[in-house]
Design a protein around this motif. Structure first.
Motif, PDB file in Angstrom:
ATOM      1  N   ALA A  27       0.843  -1.201   0.000  1.00  0.00           N
ATOM      2  CA  ALA A  27       0.000   0.000   0.000  1.00  0.00           C
ATOM      3  C   ALA A  27       0.875   1.245   0.000  1.00  0.00           C
ATOM      4  CB  ALA A  27      -0.922   0.005   1.213  1.00  0.00           C
ATOM      5  N   ALA A  28       0.248   2.370  -0.334  1.00  0.00           N
ATOM      6  CA  ALA A  28       0.854   3.708  -0.242  1.00  0.00           C
ATOM      7  C   ALA A  28       2.150   3.817  -1.034  1.00  0.00           C
ATOM      8  CB  ALA A  28       1.077   4.094   1.221  1.00  0.00           C
ATOM      9  N   ILE A  29       2.122   3.375  -2.296  1.00  0.00           N
ATOM     10  CA  ILE A  29       3.275   3.628  -3.162  1.00  0.00           C
ATOM     11  C   ILE A  29       3.323   5.101  -3.528  1.00  0.00           C
ATOM     12  CG2 ILE A  29       2.116   3.185  -5.373  1.00  0.00           C
ATOM     13  CD1 ILE A  29       4.691   1.709  -6.217  1.00  0.00           C
ATOM     14  N   ARG A  30       2.192   5.774  -3.410  1.00  0.00           N
ATOM     15  CA  ARG A  30       2.132   7.230  -3.495  1.00  0.00           C
ATOM     16  C   ARG A  30       1.744   7.754  -2.110  1.00  0.00           C
ATOM     17  NH1 ARG A  30      -0.865   5.768  -8.467  1.00  0.00           N
ATOM     18  NH2 ARG A  30       0.521   6.110 -10.253  1.00  0.00           N
ATOM     19  N   GLY A  31       2.337   8.863  -1.711  1.00  0.00           N
ATOM     20  CA  GLY A  31       2.210   9.321  -0.336  1.00  0.00           C
ATOM     21  C   GLY A  31       0.826   9.713   0.107  1.00  0.00           C
ATOM     22  N   ASN A  32      -0.082   9.940  -0.852  1.00  0.00           N
ATOM     23  CA  ASN A  32      -1.449  10.325  -0.488  1.00  0.00           C
ATOM     24  C   ASN A  32      -2.449   9.179  -0.639  1.00  0.00           C
ATOM     25  OD1 ASN A  32      -1.371  10.259  -3.305  1.00  0.00           O
ATOM     26  ND2 ASN A  32      -2.802  11.952  -3.546  1.00  0.00           N
ATOM     27  N   GLU A  33      -1.983   8.001  -1.053  1.00  0.00           N
ATOM     28  CA  GLU A  33      -2.885   6.870  -1.272  1.00  0.00           C
ATOM     29  C   GLU A  33      -2.791   5.912  -0.081  1.00  0.00           C
ATOM     30  OE1 GLU A  33      -2.434   5.124  -5.129  1.00  0.00           O
ATOM     31  OE2 GLU A  33      -2.705   7.020  -6.183  1.00  0.00           O
ATOM     32  N   ILE A  34      -3.477   6.254   0.989  1.00  0.00           N
ATOM     33  CA  ILE A  34      -3.263   5.589   2.275  1.00  0.00           C
ATOM     34  C   ILE A  34      -4.365   4.615   2.672  1.00  0.00           C
ATOM     35  CG2 ILE A  34      -1.890   7.545   3.080  1.00  0.00           C
ATOM     36  CD1 ILE A  34      -4.283   8.434   4.750  1.00  0.00           C
ATOM     37  N   ASN A  35      -5.362   4.442   1.824  1.00  0.00           N
ATOM     38  CA  ASN A  35      -6.530   3.653   2.207  1.00  0.00           C
ATOM     39  C   ASN A  35      -6.208   2.184   2.486  1.00  0.00           C
ATOM     40  OD1 ASN A  35      -9.247   3.658   2.810  1.00  0.00           O
ATOM     41  ND2 ASN A  35      -9.901   3.200   0.738  1.00  0.00           N
ATOM     42  N   GLY A  36      -5.105   1.696   1.914  1.00  0.00           N
ATOM     43  CA  GLY A  36      -4.740   0.299   2.125  1.00  0.00           C
ATOM     44  C   GLY A  36      -4.052   0.036   3.452  1.00  0.00           C
ATOM     45  N   ILE A  37      -3.601   1.088   4.143  1.00  0.00           N
ATOM     46  CA  ILE A  37      -2.858   0.896   5.395  1.00  0.00           C
ATOM     47  C   ILE A  37      -3.694   0.164   6.445  1.00  0.00           C
ATOM     48  CG2 ILE A  37      -1.698   2.057   7.318  1.00  0.00           C
ATOM     49  CD1 ILE A  37      -0.879   4.252   5.353  1.00  0.00           C
ATOM     50  N   PRO A  38      -4.904   0.643   6.781  1.00  0.00           N
ATOM     51  CA  PRO A  38      -5.673  -0.065   7.808  1.00  0.00           C
ATOM     52  C   PRO A  38      -6.113  -1.455   7.379  1.00  0.00           C
ATOM     53  CG  PRO A  38      -7.003   1.670   6.819  1.00  0.00           C
ATOM     54  CD  PRO A  38      -5.602   1.873   6.329  1.00  0.00           C
ATOM     55  N   LEU A  39      -6.252  -1.685   6.072  1.00  0.00           N
ATOM     56  CA  LEU A  39      -6.614  -3.020   5.597  1.00  0.00           C
ATOM     57  C   LEU A  39      -5.495  -4.016   5.925  1.00  0.00           C
ATOM     58  CD1 LEU A  39      -8.323  -5.049   4.031  1.00  0.00           C
ATOM     59  CD2 LEU A  39      -7.307  -4.160   1.915  1.00  0.00           C
ATOM     60  N   ILE A  40      -4.255  -3.630   5.648  1.00  0.00           N
ATOM     61  CA  ILE A  40      -3.124  -4.500   5.953  1.00  0.00           C
ATOM     62  C   ILE A  40      -2.999  -4.690   7.460  1.00  0.00           C
ATOM     63  CG2 ILE A  40      -0.605  -4.679   5.855  1.00  0.00           C
ATOM     64  CD1 ILE A  40      -0.729  -3.319   3.112  1.00  0.00           C
ATOM     65  N   GLN A  41      -3.162  -3.618   8.220  1.00  0.00           N
ATOM     66  CA  GLN A  41      -3.094  -3.732   9.678  1.00  0.00           C
ATOM     67  C   GLN A  41      -4.128  -4.723  10.200  1.00  0.00           C
ATOM     68  OE1 GLN A  41      -3.738   0.367  10.699  1.00  0.00           O
ATOM     69  NE2 GLN A  41      -1.561   0.854  10.778  1.00  0.00           N
ATOM     70  N   ARG A  42      -5.360  -4.596   9.730  1.00  0.00           N
ATOM     71  CA  ARG A  42      -6.449  -5.447  10.210  1.00  0.00           C
ATOM     72  C   ARG A  42      -6.186  -6.912   9.851  1.00  0.00           C
ATOM     73  NH1 ARG A  42     -11.990  -4.795  11.026  1.00  0.00           N
ATOM     74  NH2 ARG A  42     -11.432  -2.705  11.749  1.00  0.00           N
ATOM     75  N   PHE A  43      -5.716  -7.155   8.638  1.00  0.00           N
ATOM     76  CA  PHE A  43      -5.469  -8.542   8.243  1.00  0.00           C
ATOM     77  C   PHE A  43      -4.479  -9.207   9.187  1.00  0.00           C
ATOM     78  CE2 PHE A  43      -2.777 -11.657   6.148  1.00  0.00           C
ATOM     79  CZ  PHE A  43      -3.721 -12.602   5.784  1.00  0.00           C
ATOM     80  N   PHE A  44      -3.385  -8.544   9.478  1.00  0.00           N
ATOM     81  CA  PHE A  44      -2.359  -9.167  10.319  1.00  0.00           C
ATOM     82  C   PHE A  44      -2.762  -9.231  11.797  1.00  0.00           C
ATOM     83  CE2 PHE A  44       0.150  -8.350   6.553  1.00  0.00           C
ATOM     84  CZ  PHE A  44       0.928  -9.488   6.483  1.00  0.00           C
ATOM     85  N   GLN A  45      -3.750  -8.453  12.184  1.00  0.00           N
ATOM     86  CA  GLN A  45      -4.265  -8.551  13.551  1.00  0.00           C
ATOM     87  C   GLN A  45      -5.158  -9.768  13.737  1.00  0.00           C
ATOM     88  OE1 GLN A  45      -6.150  -4.750  13.962  1.00  0.00           O
ATOM     89  NE2 GLN A  45      -4.245  -3.666  14.414  1.00  0.00           N
ATOM     90  N   GLU A  46      -5.789 -10.226  12.656  1.00  0.00           N
ATOM     91  CA  GLU A  46      -6.760 -11.308  12.799  1.00  0.00           C
ATOM     92  C   GLU A  46      -6.381 -12.602  12.077  1.00  0.00           C
ATOM     93  OE1 GLU A  46     -10.120 -10.548   9.398  1.00  0.00           O
ATOM     94  OE2 GLU A  46     -10.251  -9.297  11.182  1.00  0.00           O
ATOM     95  N   VAL A  47      -5.272 -12.629  11.364  1.00  0.00           N
ATOM     96  CA  VAL A  47      -4.899 -13.846  10.644  1.00  0.00           C
ATOM     97  C   VAL A  47      -4.668 -14.990  11.631  1.00  0.00           C
ATOM     98  CG1 VAL A  47      -2.425 -13.263  10.627  1.00  0.00           C
ATOM     99  CG2 VAL A  47      -3.361 -14.810   8.885  1.00  0.00           C
ATOM    100  N   GLU A  48      -5.137 -16.171  11.262  1.00  0.00           N
ATOM    101  CA  GLU A  48      -4.991 -17.357  12.111  1.00  0.00           C
ATOM    102  C   GLU A  48      -3.860 -18.215  11.568  1.00  0.00           C
ATOM    103  OE1 GLU A  48      -8.858 -19.056  13.631  1.00  0.00           O
ATOM    104  OE2 GLU A  48      -9.631 -17.898  11.925  1.00  0.00           O
ATOM    105  N   LEU A  49      -2.749 -18.189  12.265  1.00  0.00           N
ATOM    106  CA  LEU A  49      -1.549 -18.859  11.781  1.00  0.00           C
ATOM    107  C   LEU A  49      -1.720 -20.373  11.700  1.00  0.00           C
ATOM    108  CD1 LEU A  49       1.095 -16.783  13.748  1.00  0.00           C
ATOM    109  CD2 LEU A  49       0.543 -16.618  11.324  1.00  0.00           C
TER     110      LEU A  49
END
Length: 326
Positions: free
Chosen positions: A63-85
């Protein structure tokens, strides 16, 4: 104990991703040192790695390959908070922010004024942006088997939830359909983008576009997570059923922006995601006194993928991003 919950003081600094440092059945965070700034201080990008208890493919989410395109940040955060290893086979690598220098100054382009998503895969001995791009691809991206690259619209514009993918490639087409987006656009990856660099390395990659710049869209979290889990299921990286959308996506054989040929105050009529038809009025341009200068019409049938939401429109400004249906 949540394996994700540990303090930043324990985050290891690395210069190249080494998956052997991540034991099976664990999550690790890293600071990847790419470059140094003008004072010689390191510039790090954050990397999160979830490695399942079983072997399998490597999926990268960026996410955020451009400095103003930040919408993917919380998506990645949420995925790694809930992934079941325990249920994960293979590895998922998340890069919540690629373009750290531009994020910190709230700018779209890289610090040398270049669009970082147009210089991939960069050069080892090139300009600021080219070196940054080269090291990113060389030190982390090349280890992916699959890539989901998360984007948003730019300043003054808004997008529907849509996917860019090479639909002639059956695997990329399937990856795109699994995201449950409203629109999928056939778009070849040979344009200096991160997706193009990944494709040249044999990595199956698609681009996800949704929402506006400098904003987190909570509604995207649900659909974005569904798309990730659908892909994990399809790749047999996790168990579960693929969640199909209520409506089939619109498939576009190509797309393009319609531009104004005069400046003025612009009102765009259709909303994103709406169908428009040849000859239909799509925008009205007025002068500063409120007089109508010109009305713009759709040149052909299609769907509105994106639109301008900035009323102050100079000559050559964008009006709508029109997708031409298959």
């Amino acid at each position: 104990m949540n394996p994700f919950a540990h303090t930043d003081t324990h985050t290891e600094v690395i210069r190249r991703l080494d998956l052997s440092k991540v034991p099976q059945g664990s999550i690790r965070r890293f600071w990847l040192h790419l470059i140094s700034d003008g004072m010689g201080l390191p510039v790090y990008i954050p990397v999160i790695v979830a490695r399942g208890r079983k072997d399998g493919p490597v999926l990268g989410i960026t996410a955020a390959i451009r400095g103003n395109e930040i919408n993917g940040i919380p998506l990645i955060q949420r995925f790694f908070q809930e992934v079941e290893l325990d249920k994960l086979a293979g590895t998922v690598i998340g890069v919540p922010v690629i373009n750290i220098p531009s994020l910190l100054i709230k700018e779209r382009n890289f610090i040398d004024g270049t669009d970082l998503n147009r210089v991939m895969p960069g050069r080892a001995d090139g300009s600021n942006s080219q070196v940054y791009a080269f090291r990113l691809v060389d030190r982390i991206i090349r280890y992916f088997d699959y890539l989901l690259d998360l984007h948003t619209a730019s300043f003054g514009r808004v997008n529907t939830h849509y996917i860019r993918a090479d639909l002639d490639d059956p695997i990329c087409r399937e990856m795109a359909i699994l995201q449950n987006a409203q629109v999928i656009v056939h778009n070849l990856p040979s344009d200096g983008s991160l997706r193009g660099a990944a494709d040249s390395l044999g990595i199956y990659a698609i681009t996800l576009e949704v929402g506006s710049p400098h904003t987190f869209h909570k509604g995207f979290l649900r659909s974005g997570l569904t798309g990730i889990y659908n892909l994990l299921c399809q790749l047999q990286m996790t168990e579960g059923a693929i969640e199909l959308p209520e409506a089939r996506p619109y498939i576009c054989k190509n797309s393009y922006w319609i531009h104004s040929d005069s400046g003025g105050i612009l009102t765009v009529a259709p909303n994103v995601g709406e169908l428009v038809y040849a000859g239909e009025t799509i925008a009205t341009l007025r002068n500063i006194f409120g007089d109508v200068i010109k009305e713009y019409t759709a040149p052909e049938n299609g769907i509105v993928i994106g639109k301008s939401v900035d009323p102050i429109n100079q000559t050559g400004g964008r009006i709508i991003h029109l997708g031409v249906l298959e």
